[in-house]
Enzyme design. Structure first.
Site, PDB file in Angstrom:
ATOM      1  N   ASP A 478     -49.694  27.846 -82.485  1.00 51.55           N
ATOM      2  CA  ASP A 478     -50.705  28.465 -83.337  1.00 51.55           C
ATOM      3  C   ASP A 478     -51.383  29.627 -82.600  1.00 51.55           C
ATOM      4  OD1 ASP A 478     -52.385  28.805 -85.502  1.00 51.55           O
ATOM      5  OD2 ASP A 478     -53.227  26.786 -85.448  1.00 51.55           O
ATOM      6  N   ASP A 548     -52.499  28.709 -94.671  1.00 49.06           N
ATOM      7  CA  ASP A 548     -53.351  27.518 -94.682  1.00 49.06           C
ATOM      8  C   ASP A 548     -53.670  27.087 -96.104  1.00 49.06           C
ATOM      9  OD1 ASP A 548     -53.425  27.119 -92.016  1.00 49.06           O
ATOM     10  OD2 ASP A 548     -55.380  28.042 -91.680  1.00 49.06           O
TER      11      ASP A 548
HETATM   12  C1  DGJ Z   1     -54.654  27.031 -88.197  1.00 49.54           C
HETATM   13  C2  DGJ Z   1     -53.404  26.441 -88.731  1.00 49.54           C
HETATM   14  O1  DGJ Z   1     -52.855  27.271 -89.710  1.00 49.54           O
HETATM   15  C3  DGJ Z   1     -53.705  25.057 -89.292  1.00 49.54           C
HETATM   16  O2  DGJ Z   1     -52.560  24.532 -89.894  1.00 49.54           O
HETATM   17  C4  DGJ Z   1     -54.201  24.194 -88.173  1.00 49.54           C
HETATM   18  O3  DGJ Z   1     -53.177  24.013 -87.236  1.00 49.54           O
HETATM   19  C5  DGJ Z   1     -55.416  24.825 -87.537  1.00 49.54           C
HETATM   20  N1  DGJ Z   1     -55.180  26.196 -87.162  1.00 49.54           N
HETATM   21  C6  DGJ Z   1     -55.850  24.052 -86.322  1.00 49.54           C
HETATM   22  O4  DGJ Z   1     -56.868  24.650 -85.641  1.00 49.54           O
END
Ligand code: DGJ
Length: 729
Positions: A478, A548
């Site tokens: 990430d 997300d």
């Molecule tokens: C952003 C990601 O897109 C989410 O799926 C998750 O992993 C969060 N970060 C965690 O901080």
């Protein structure tokens, strides 16, 4: 070989299956002019298309109007500051303060096959599939040679573009702009299609007329970003999925970029693509070279769907390297939306136990397992297990999960450092910041200065030692903030303009190392959702988290924009809980499953909190995934109807390469009162075959389905969906 050079005419001809690209060396000075890009030409002298016998003529005939020539000739790779006032592709700062570059042909080389660049993600292909043309140009006054590189993929209708700049002089030169590609053409009434967005709204389509004002699609955020995408397609008026001419460029790069188009005073368009020149300044010592990232150029004479198929095939065959590329991915359950930071070993094992019983194949533990990470304000950089949450550590948890017959995966954010972390307390200078200025926080974190080898080594070892400590099959990598405060404690002042690009090279180096040490790892890139969903990252990970926003209806738009260029097998898509955490919408569990099926497919919810009815649907959905995934991963994608455009319903499908099988997803977004059925056509099926629709006895003629379609009855209700699976009989 599909690359030829006509010595007499001094013309290069690059042919793919359905397209031709031609370049001419003009005048005694050796300017490189663009001649033609479009439908494949098997015969004829493309040289007749050069306008060198029209005023203002070439400089050897009419040197008094040299500027007029430079400012009107369709250039292959325009220099800077010498009379072509359109957007230049390269500029410099030399010891004498000059910024000018003018390039002349010197020589060329044609080779079979194509290998990737050493430090940058880029395409590859075997002899027989592709070849490379490298045209070397020089500017003696600036002390530079520039090699224009063309990868010609006969099998997939792609031409890749990049350049390598070498300092052949005696003094240092600073490169202030180095684009990767330029395309000069007569304006055909073009419109420009691009993708824009924001967090939770990535890759929405935009289509606007090309005009005499510059249209820039760009990022200066240090990554490709949620907001803009390194892609542009110029389309002729009326272009739709099936007809029209399309000229597209897509950038194999994950940092700052610009793609620009403008129509000039003679109604010629110039489209350019490359690293964004803002804050870019690369010092090149004598003998050193700079390699630009690769731009993928596609021409389709058969509308948008032809372009989409080309990109999909090209990325599946010539860019993605993962062993998972041609394999089903394990159906995963991710705990982010299930627990956020509030989890422990017991909770995760309970999720895994219930998920395993329903057929789910991998548990992914997301953010919050390390250091003092009880919320998103701290601990990035402290990549050691939080024993309070996970007593017994990772090996214990992974073993328990494996004991249930599931694989185990884990989340990292290796590029970041929290001010409240042991790492920051030990190495405050490892954060990107401008000396003497308080750096801006974002999600309460700074970005690690990955231009520094010691920082990369630390970050890499932190990840690798965790992976060595337990049986971990998957990593979600990430990156939750964009770069700002351009400053490195290690770079000298005259190299600070290298930081953004060096940062991206640092990320690539770390991911390359990871894949070398753990070749079977399934890597999924992610950036606050889909902020770094780009072809650069695809070179390392066969799938990228799309957004997300896991709401099935919002996903229709996000996945439509993404699938216009990327294979469905690359789009991270999960079934999540309702009401949806981002938009609060309640959609049927079945629809959520159908929409996620058109990506990688997985779950992101607390399975222990689901109703019995929902739980019972999971084994059916997992079976559905196994039944259709080969087709979805490998077939040709068709966009049939767009909810983003019609605001009412959506339809897309995948047809097997041999046309014996097809699967379409129809989503009725809002129910309608007192309505008739909708007639939907099914492009891609073979017109000369007969098909059976799963669940019905009736046989349909392919021609009927393609040309006239089928009447789809009202599904009664909002957010309803239906899969239509056809098999040839
Ligand atoms: C952003 C990601 O897109 C989410 O799926 C998750 O992993 C969060 N970060 C965690 O901080």
């Amino acid at each position: 070989m599909s690359i030829s050079y006509d010595e007499n005419e001094r013309i290069f001809k690059l042919d793919t299956k359905n397209s031709t690209y031609a370049i001419g060396v003009v005048d005694e000075e050796g300017f490189l002019a663009h001649i033609y890009y479009g439908d494949r030409l098997r015969e004829g002298q493309v040289g007749s298309l050069l306008r060198t016998d029209e005023p203002p003529f070439v400089p050897s005939v009419n040197d008094r109007d040299r500027v007029s020539f430079l400012d009107s000739c369709p250039m292959e790779y325009p220099g800077h500051g010498l009379g072509d006032y359109r957007e230049s592709c390269i500029s410099v700062r030399t010891g004498n303060g000059s910024s000018a570059v003018g390039l002349q042909y010197v020589s060329h080389k044609i080779t079979a096959g194509k290998t990737s660049f050493r430090d940058l993600p880029s395409s590859f292909g075997a002899e027989g599939e592709c070849g490379v043309l490298e045209i070397t140009c020089e500017d003696r006054a600036a002390g530079l040679t520039v090699a224009l590189q063309y990868g010609v993929f006969d099998d997939t209708d792609v031409i890749t573009r990049s350049v390598r700049v070498c300092n052949t002089g005696k003094d240092a030169v600073w490169l202030t702009k180095v684009y990767s590609a330029c395309l000069d053409m007569d304006d055909q009434g073009f419109e420009a299609i691009s993708l824009h967005g924001s967090w939770a709204r990535e890759r929405q389509m935009q289509r606007v007329p090309v005009s005499h004002a510059k249209l820039n699609v760009e990022s200066v955020r240090g990554e490709s970003g949620h907001q803009d995408h390194p892609f542009m397609a110029l389309v002729t008026p009326g272009t739709n999925q099936e007809t029209g001419r399309v000229y597209a460029m897509h950038f194999v790069y994950s940092g700052n970029f610009r793609v620009q188009v403008q129509s000039d005073q003679f109604d010629q368009v110039r489209m350019v693509m490359g690293i964004h020149p803002e804050d870019f300044c690369w010092k090149l010592l004598p003998g050193e070279s700079f390699q630009s990232p690769e731009a993928v150029m596609v021409y389709s004479g058969t509308g948008l769907s032809g372009m989409t198929h080309t990109f999909h095939d090209f990325y599946r065959k010539h860019l993605i390297r993962s062993p998972y590329r041609d394999r089903k991915r394990p159906v995963l359950i991710n705990n982010w939306e299930a627990t956020y930071f509030d989890f422990n070993t017991e909770k995760l094992i309970e999720i895994a136990r219930q998920a395993a019983a329903l057929g789910i194949e991998m548990l992914v533990m997301d953010d919050g397992w390390f250091g003092n990470r009880f919320d998103d304000n701290r601990a990035l950089g402290d990549w050691f297990v939080n024993e309070e949450k996970l007593p017994g550590g990772l090996a214990y948890l992974a073993d328990q999960v494996n004991g249930l017959g599931m694989k185990f995966g884990i989340w990292f954010e290796p590029e970041m450092i929290s001010p409240d972390s042991e790492l920051y307390r030990a190495h405050p200078d490892w954060a990107i910041a401008i000396p003497g200025r308080r750096a801006s926080l974002c999600r309460n974190q700074y970005v690690l200065d990955l231009s520094r080898p010691e920082v990369r080594d630390y970050a890499y070892e932190a990840v690798a030692s965790v992976l060595r400590s337990a049986n971990i099959a998957y990593v979600k990598w990430d990156m939750n903030r964009q770069l700002s405060d351009l400053g490195s404690a290690a770079l000298p002042a005259d190299r600070m303009g290298e930081l953004y690009h060096r940062y991206v090279l640092g990320v690539y180096e770390m991911q390359e190392r990871l894949l070398r040490e753990f070749p079977d790892l399934l890597l999924e890139n992610c950036s606050g959702g889909g902020a770094r969903f780009d072809p650069g990252m695809l070179y390392y990970s066969p799938q990228i988290w799309c957004s997300d926003d896991t709401d099935a209806i919002e996903r229709l738009k996000i996945q439509e924009g993404t699938a216009m260029i990327y294979p469905l097998s690359t789009m991270g898509a999960h079934v999540s809980a309702c009401p949806n955490h981002i938009v609060g919408r309640v959609t049927p569990f079945e629809t959520r499953g159908h929409v996620a099926l058109m990506g990688t497919f997985g779950y992101e919810l607390d399975v222990t909190a689901l109703s019995e009815e929902e739980k019972q649907m999971i084994p059916q959905q997992v079976a559905m995934y196994h039944k259709y995934n080969d087709l979805i991963r490998e077939g040709d994608y068709y966009r049939v109807a767009s909810y983003a455009e019609n605001h009412a319903f959506d339809c897309c499908g995948v047809v097997g390469k041999d046309r014996t099988e097809a699967l379409y997803l129809y989503v009725q977004v809002l129910g309608r009162p007192n309505c008739r059925s909708r007639r939907i056509r099914f492009p891609g099926l073979a017109e000369d075959r007969q098909y059976r629709l799963e669940g019905e006895e009736r046989i349909y003629a392919g021609e009927l389905l393609v040309k006239a379609g089928m009447n789809i009855q009202d599904l009664h209700g909002d957010f309803q969906s239906r899969l239509l699976h056809f098999t040839a009989v």
